[in-house]
Design a protein around this motif. Structure first.
Motif, short mmCIF file in Angstrom:
data_model
loop_
_atom_site.label_atom_id
_atom_site.label_comp_id
_atom_site.label_asym_id
_atom_site.label_seq_id
_atom_site.Cartn_x
_atom_site.Cartn_y
_atom_site.Cartn_z
N LYS A 1 65.42 52.14 28.21
CA LYS A 1 64.46 51.84 27.13
C LYS A 1 63.10 51.48 27.69
CE LYS A 1 64.04 49.07 22.94
NZ LYS A 1 64.66 48.02 22.09
N ASN A 2 63.07 50.68 28.76
CA ASN A 2 61.80 50.32 29.40
C ASN A 2 61.12 51.54 29.99
OD1 ASN A 2 59.79 48.46 30.39
ND2 ASN A 2 60.71 48.70 32.42
N ALA A 3 61.91 52.44 30.57
CA ALA A 3 61.32 53.65 31.16
C ALA A 3 60.75 54.55 30.08
CB ALA A 3 62.39 54.39 31.97
N GLU A 4 61.38 54.60 28.94
CA GLU A 4 60.86 55.43 27.85
C GLU A 4 59.51 54.88 27.36
OE1 GLU A 4 63.96 55.35 24.97
OE2 GLU A 4 65.07 57.05 25.83
N LEU A 5 59.39 53.58 27.20
CA LEU A 5 58.13 52.99 26.73
C LEU A 5 57.02 53.20 27.76
CD1 LEU A 5 59.49 49.63 25.25
CD2 LEU A 5 58.71 51.66 24.01
N ASP A 6 57.34 53.00 29.05
CA ASP A 6 56.34 53.17 30.10
C ASP A 6 55.86 54.61 30.14
OD1 ASP A 6 54.88 52.12 32.47
OD2 ASP A 6 56.13 53.61 33.52
N TYR A 7 56.77 55.56 29.97
CA TYR A 7 56.38 56.97 30.01
C TYR A 7 55.48 57.31 28.82
CZ TYR A 7 56.58 62.02 29.60
OH TYR A 7 56.22 63.33 29.48
N ARG A 8 55.77 56.77 27.64
CA ARG A 8 54.93 57.07 26.47
C ARG A 8 53.49 56.56 26.66
NH1 ARG A 8 59.16 55.24 21.71
NH2 ARG A 8 60.65 56.98 21.99
N ARG A 9 53.38 55.35 27.17
CA ARG A 9 52.03 54.79 27.37
C ARG A 9 51.24 55.64 28.37
NH1 ARG A 9 54.90 49.81 27.28
NH2 ARG A 9 54.99 49.83 29.57
N LYS A 10 51.86 55.95 29.49
CA LYS A 10 51.15 56.69 30.52
C LYS A 10 50.87 58.12 30.07
CE LYS A 10 52.57 53.89 34.43
NZ LYS A 10 53.25 53.82 35.72
N ALA A 11 51.74 58.67 29.26
CA ALA A 11 51.49 60.03 28.76
C ALA A 11 50.27 60.04 27.85
CB ALA A 11 52.72 60.55 28.02
N GLU A 12 50.11 59.01 27.00
CA GLU A 12 48.93 58.94 26.12
C GLU A 12 47.65 58.73 26.93
OE1 GLU A 12 49.68 55.81 23.40
OE2 GLU A 12 51.24 56.90 22.28
N LEU A 13 47.73 57.86 27.93
CA LEU A 13 46.56 57.63 28.77
C LEU A 13 46.22 58.87 29.58
CD1 LEU A 13 47.31 54.00 30.03
CD2 LEU A 13 45.63 54.70 28.29
N ASP B 1 50.57 59.34 38.12
CA ASP B 1 51.23 58.20 37.48
C ASP B 1 52.10 58.66 36.32
OD1 ASP B 1 50.01 56.51 39.25
OD2 ASP B 1 48.33 56.02 37.91
N VAL B 2 51.61 59.66 35.59
CA VAL B 2 52.44 60.21 34.48
C VAL B 2 53.74 60.83 35.04
CG1 VAL B 2 52.49 61.87 32.60
CG2 VAL B 2 50.39 60.59 33.08
N ASP B 3 53.59 61.55 36.16
CA ASP B 3 54.78 62.19 36.76
C ASP B 3 55.76 61.13 37.25
OD1 ASP B 3 53.67 64.61 36.22
OD2 ASP B 3 52.81 64.89 38.24
N LEU B 4 55.27 60.05 37.83
CA LEU B 4 56.15 58.98 38.29
C LEU B 4 56.88 58.32 37.11
CD1 LEU B 4 53.96 57.27 41.06
CD2 LEU B 4 56.03 58.63 41.37
N ALA B 5 56.21 58.16 36.00
CA ALA B 5 56.83 57.57 34.81
C ALA B 5 57.95 58.49 34.26
CB ALA B 5 55.78 57.31 33.75
N ARG B 6 57.66 59.85 34.26
CA ARG B 6 58.69 60.80 33.81
C ARG B 6 59.92 60.75 34.73
NH1 ARG B 6 55.93 65.05 33.91
NH2 ARG B 6 55.32 65.14 31.72
N ALA B 7 59.71 60.65 36.04
CA ALA B 7 60.83 60.59 36.98
C ALA B 7 61.64 59.32 36.78
CB ALA B 7 60.31 60.68 38.41
N ALA B 8 60.96 58.21 36.52
CA ALA B 8 61.69 56.95 36.29
C ALA B 8 62.53 57.04 35.01
CB ALA B 8 60.69 55.81 36.20
N LEU B 9 61.98 57.74 33.97
CA LEU B 9 62.74 57.92 32.73
C LEU B 9 64.00 58.74 32.98
CD1 LEU B 9 63.06 57.70 29.68
CD2 LEU B 9 61.55 59.70 29.46
N ASP B 10 63.89 59.84 33.72
CA ASP B 10 65.06 60.67 34.02
C ASP B 10 66.10 59.89 34.83
OD1 ASP B 10 63.85 62.73 32.67
OD2 ASP B 10 63.04 63.70 34.49
#
Length: 498
Positions: A132-144, A154-163
């Protein structure tokens, strides 16, 4: 005064005594002459009488009694036996507990498995929180990232953490499933520590004692043997290959057991198995016989001596086999001539009897008489013709001596004779209905294939040849039919002169 009447009485008795003495002398002389003639005749021939009775042909074999269905109860798990609840000969029901194995190790494994499942569920909850935390972090970074406020890396790192978080959740779920399955297996093994009877029956053997350890690592150890139903049993007989061709399902079997020497039991042939056994070059076939044991007398494992009734003829004429083997020391003149004609005359007489059993209509009887007349005319013409230079045998299928044809030749002769009779009676057969025609065909085939022989009937102190048809034999007595009847005296041999 009194002595005179006594002398008169003695004088009156003398003629009576003379008459009695003469009568006794004549009777003694007559008895001597009759006995002398009987002794002379008995001294010439050994004889037997033709009897009317039953012929029973049976095959002897040995076998062992056993239950129709026997179940071996084993253990699928290892452990120490804590309780044995049944003993030999006990009756059990399906599902009844008959033994127990120590369940403590399996109970501990279940508790351990339950703890591991709880741990896996905690890991799953942790993984779900990380996801759940990884999903929220990825959404924020994707918008930014869309507004180009953060670096693309940073967006790619957030997507990898979500997976990665999703994979951890799947791993935790799989671990829960694995631990649940392992625990379920242990629960099944725990249930197997209680051994139950799979059928209703009787305990034949018990191979365990309380405190004994069973090991089921390689194969299931055998704990009990249960006979499912002893009210019906079976015998597996070993029948010699020379006799197996006569054995058919449904035949009656009588047998005895040494344990009950004064009783005879019965059964029925259930199956003739094809799995032959060769022991010291002796080939036998297993024959399964079913036995009714409602009274519970028979026991599994008894050795029995059985007789399979392969044929039975009731109310037939029979005679000792010695009468069939007898041949005169010199068969000349009328004896030899009678032997030559007997086979053909015997078949004709038998055909008349078979036709009489068909309840023929007048038109059918006329057709039969016409066919018989044609056969007799042909036979008379053959007899009137000059004899062939080569001596003929006693006729097909006879047991006469000298020059017996080979098996192949006898088969060919029988085939020709069968075809001849079919041709001779073709018109008669065409007049029969379907059932009559079937019975007639069977009778003709049986008569043509029958064995015939000459016996010698004692008539007026001299043997006369009679051709008879030979039927079933029990080894001592043989069925015969033809121009003989019950009470006829047949010669079995000649006595040495005194």
């Amino acid at each position: 005064m009194s002595p005179r009447p006594k002398r008169a009485d003695r004088r009156s008795r003398k003629p009576i005594a003379v008459v009695v003495a003469v009568f006794l002398a004549v009777a003694a002389g007559g008895w001597y002459l009759v006995q002398r003639d009987a002794d002379a005749e008995a001294g010439t021939w050994r004889t037997v009488e033709v009897e009317q009775g039953d012929i029973r042909v049976a095959i002897s074999a040995t076998g062992t009694l056993s239950a129709i269905s026997t179940v071996v109860v084993g253990s699928q798990i290892s452990g120490q036996v804590t309780d044995v609840l049944v003993d030999f000969n006990d009756k059990v029901e399906q599902g009844q507990v008959i033994a127990k194995i120590d369940p403590s190790s399996y109970q501990a494994q279940i508790e351990q498995g339950s703890a591991q499942i709880a741990n896996a569920r905690a890991s799953l909850a942790q993984a779900q929180a990380s996801l759940k935390n990884a999903e929220l972090d990825y959404r924020r970074k994707a918008e930014l990232g869309d507004r180009q406020l953060v670096a693309r890396s940073d967006v790619d790192l957030a997507r990898a953490a979500l997976d990665q978080a999703r994979a951890q959740v799947a791993s935790a779920q799989a671990q829960i499933g694995q631990q649940t399955a392992a625990t379920q297996t242990t629960r099944i093994n725990l249930e197997r520590t209680v051994i139950r009877s799979p059928v209703d029956g009787v305990v034949l053997t018990r191979t365990i004692e309380p405190g004994q350890t069973v090991a089921a690592s390689l194969q299931a150890p055998e704990l009990f043997t249960i006979a499912e139903d002893l009210s019906k049993m079976k015998i597996e007989l070993a029948v010699d290959e020379a006799d197996i061709g006569q054995v058919q399902p449904g035949q009656r079997v009588s047998f005895t057991a040494d344990a009950f020497a004064d009783r005879e039991f019965s059964g029925v042939v259930e199956q003739v198995r094809l799995a032959a056994t060769n022991t010291s070059n002796v080939v036998t076939y297993p024959v399964v016989v079913t036995v009714d044991n409602s009274d519970g007398t028979l026991l599994p494992g008894l050795t029995v001596n059985a007789e399979i009734e392969v044929s039975r003829r009731d109310g037939v004429l029979k005679v000792s086999n010695a009468a069939l083997r007898y041949k005169p020391t010199s068969a000349e003149g009328p004896v030899a001539a009678a032997s030559g004609r007997g086979a053909r005359a015997g078949v004709t007489d038998d055909l008349r009897r078979e036709a009489a059993a068909l309840a023929l209509a007048p038109a059918q009887q006329a057709a039969f008489d016409e066919a018989i007349a044609a056969i007799q005319a042909r036979q008379e013409a053959r007899q009137a013709a000059p004899a062939a230079p080569s001596g003929g045998g006693p006729g097909f299928g006879s047991r006469g001596g000298g020059g017996a044809p080979s098996a192949a030749m006898s088969s060919q002769i029988r085939q020709r004779m069968l075809q001849r009779y079919r041709d001779d009676f073709a018109g008669f057969r065409a007049s029969l209905d379907e059932d009559q025609a079937r019975r007639w065909d069977a009778a003709v085939a049986s008569l043509v294939g029958a064995t015939r022989t000459t016996v010698y009937r004692l008539s007026g102190g001299n043997p006369e040849p009679v051709m008879v048809r030979v039927g079933a034999s029990d080894g001592t007595m043989t069925e015969i039919s033809g121009a003989v009847q019950a009470g006829d005296v047949l010669v079995t041999g000649e006595r040495a002169a005194r």
